[in-house]
Enzyme design. Structure first.
Site, PDB file in Angstrom:
ATOM      1  N   HIS A   1      -4.252   1.466   7.754  1.00 41.47           N
ATOM      2  CA  HIS A   1      -2.880   2.006   7.793  1.00 41.47           C
ATOM      3  C   HIS A   1      -2.729   3.157   6.791  1.00 41.47           C
ATOM      4  O   HIS A   1      -2.219   4.227   7.129  1.00 41.47           O
ATOM      5  CB  HIS A   1      -1.900   0.863   7.482  1.00 41.47           C
ATOM      6  CG  HIS A   1      -0.467   1.269   7.365  1.00 41.47           C
ATOM      7  ND1 HIS A   1       0.494   0.829   8.247  1.00 41.47           N
ATOM      8  CD2 HIS A   1       0.170   2.058   6.460  1.00 41.47           C
ATOM      9  CE1 HIS A   1       1.668   1.353   7.896  1.00 41.47           C
ATOM     10  NE2 HIS A   1       1.497   2.091   6.815  1.00 41.47           N
ATOM     11  N   GLU A   2      -3.214   2.941   5.558  1.00 44.12           N
ATOM     12  CA  GLU A   2      -3.057   3.969   4.509  1.00 44.12           C
ATOM     13  C   GLU A   2      -3.934   5.185   4.798  1.00 44.12           C
ATOM     14  O   GLU A   2      -3.535   6.316   4.538  1.00 44.12           O
ATOM     15  CB  GLU A   2      -3.374   3.390   3.122  1.00 44.12           C
ATOM     16  CG  GLU A   2      -2.499   2.224   2.680  1.00 44.12           C
ATOM     17  CD  GLU A   2      -1.010   2.456   2.833  1.00 44.12           C
ATOM     18  OE1 GLU A   2      -0.569   3.612   2.725  1.00 44.12           O
ATOM     19  OE2 GLU A   2      -0.286   1.470   3.085  1.00 44.12           O
TER      20      GLU A   2
ATOM     21  N   GLY B   1       0.833  -1.197   0.000  1.00 44.96           N
ATOM     22  CA  GLY B   1       0.000   0.000   0.000  1.00 44.96           C
ATOM     23  C   GLY B   1       0.865   1.242   0.000  1.00 44.96           C
ATOM     24  O   GLY B   1       2.005   1.219   0.462  1.00 44.96           O
TER      25      GLY B   1
ATOM     26  N   CYS C   1       6.027  -0.329   6.976  1.00 42.22           N
ATOM     27  CA  CYS C   1       5.647   0.832   6.180  1.00 42.22           C
ATOM     28  C   CYS C   1       6.819   1.224   5.293  1.00 42.22           C
ATOM     29  O   CYS C   1       7.962   1.225   5.758  1.00 42.22           O
ATOM     30  CB  CYS C   1       5.286   1.988   7.120  1.00 42.22           C
ATOM     31  SG  CYS C   1       4.842   3.502   6.275  1.00 42.22           S
ATOM     32  N   LEU C   2       6.544   1.559   4.039  1.00 44.44           N
ATOM     33  CA  LEU C   2       7.622   1.955   3.124  1.00 44.44           C
ATOM     34  C   LEU C   2       8.327   3.223   3.598  1.00 44.44           C
ATOM     35  O   LEU C   2       9.461   3.473   3.216  1.00 44.44           O
ATOM     36  CB  LEU C   2       7.070   2.162   1.703  1.00 44.44           C
ATOM     37  CG  LEU C   2       6.557   0.899   0.994  1.00 44.44           C
ATOM     38  CD1 LEU C   2       5.970   1.261  -0.362  1.00 44.44           C
ATOM     39  CD2 LEU C   2       7.664  -0.139   0.848  1.00 44.44           C
TER      40      LEU C   2
ATOM     41  N   GLN D   1       2.844   9.911   1.323  1.00 42.73           N
ATOM     42  CA  GLN D   1       4.202   9.350   1.358  1.00 42.73           C
ATOM     43  C   GLN D   1       5.064   9.789   0.174  1.00 42.73           C
ATOM     44  O   GLN D   1       6.277   9.664   0.223  1.00 42.73           O
ATOM     45  CB  GLN D   1       4.134   7.813   1.393  1.00 42.73           C
ATOM     46  CG  GLN D   1       3.555   7.268   2.684  1.00 42.73           C
ATOM     47  CD  GLN D   1       3.414   5.763   2.602  1.00 42.73           C
ATOM     48  OE1 GLN D   1       2.417   5.256   2.094  1.00 42.73           O
ATOM     49  NE2 GLN D   1       4.413   5.046   3.074  1.00 42.73           N
TER      50      GLN D   1
ATOM     51  N   HIS E   1      -2.231   7.525   7.058  1.00 49.51           N
ATOM     52  CA  HIS E   1      -1.247   8.390   6.389  1.00 49.51           C
ATOM     53  C   HIS E   1      -1.902   9.688   5.917  1.00 49.51           C
ATOM     54  O   HIS E   1      -1.315  10.763   6.023  1.00 49.51           O
ATOM     55  CB  HIS E   1      -0.638   7.677   5.174  1.00 49.51           C
ATOM     56  CG  HIS E   1       0.519   6.775   5.487  1.00 49.51           C
ATOM     57  ND1 HIS E   1       1.656   7.227   6.120  1.00 49.51           N
ATOM     58  CD2 HIS E   1       0.726   5.464   5.226  1.00 49.51           C
ATOM     59  CE1 HIS E   1       2.514   6.209   6.238  1.00 49.51           C
ATOM     60  NE2 HIS E   1       1.966   5.131   5.708  1.00 49.51           N
TER      61      HIS E   1
HETATM   62 NI    NI Z   1       2.748   3.202   5.557  1.00 46.53          NI
END
Ligand code: NI
Length: 169
Positions: A134-135, A46, A92-93, A51, A138
């Site tokens: 989670h997304e 995701g 998480c990226l 991000q 963000h």
């Molecule tokens: Ni993330």
């Protein structure tokens, strides 16, 4: 299409609150294509626009094993959450190499626009439900490490800043 740079925690831009997407136009469609390419390239499941330093309510997800079922959610809103929650290890990226437990609703329903601007509703459980929550965090400027204890969070912050320093050295 292009790979987009991903902001890394503790970059303060990860805490900006995203604004709704006004129209699903060519600019947004290019952003979707670039975000999907960036997510697949980074082996993520995701990615939120936040991000990649675009502060509009747009997320892309693919939790399929074959990595061939992209889900695009524009202006997502939760319309229902399950009574139950469970603890799940998340990564998480924007916080590479860190995995820790976060409590999330077992299942959610969300309404959103898809990549063509059509209204859709999605029911999710399991990994997809976790990923959506989670997304969506963000987009509110929240990174998963903020659910952890201040001690753990500070350790992660120190580790990330050290990595950044080494990468720039
Ligand atoms: Ni993330």
């Amino acid at each position: 299409m292009a790979l987009l740079p991903i902001l890394c925690y503790p970059d303060s831009r990860l805490h900006k609150v995203a604004k709704p997407v006004e129209t699903v136009d060519a600019r947004i469609k290019t952003l979707i294509a670039d975000m999907l390419e960036t997510m697949y390239d980074a082996n993520g499941i995701g990615l939120a626009a936040t991000q990649v330093d675009v502060h509009e309510r747009l997320i892309v997800i693919d939790t399929s094993e074959q990595r061939d079922q992209p889900l695009v959610l524009i202006n997502p809103e939760l319309t229902w959450t399950s009574a139950g929650k469970h603890l799940n290890d998340e990564g998480c990226l924007s916080v590479p190499g860190i995995y820790d437990g976060v409590e999330r609703f077992d299942a959610v329903k969300v309404t959103a626009l898809d990549g063509d601007g059509r209204s859709r509703s999605v029911e999710a459980d399991g990994l997809l439900a976790v990923c959506i929550q989670h997304e969506m965090d963000h987009l509110m400027g929240k990174v998963f490490v903020e659910y952890l204890s201040p001690l753990k969070r500070n350790r992660i912050k120190t580790k990330m800043l050290k990595q950044l320093k080494e990468a720039n050295a």
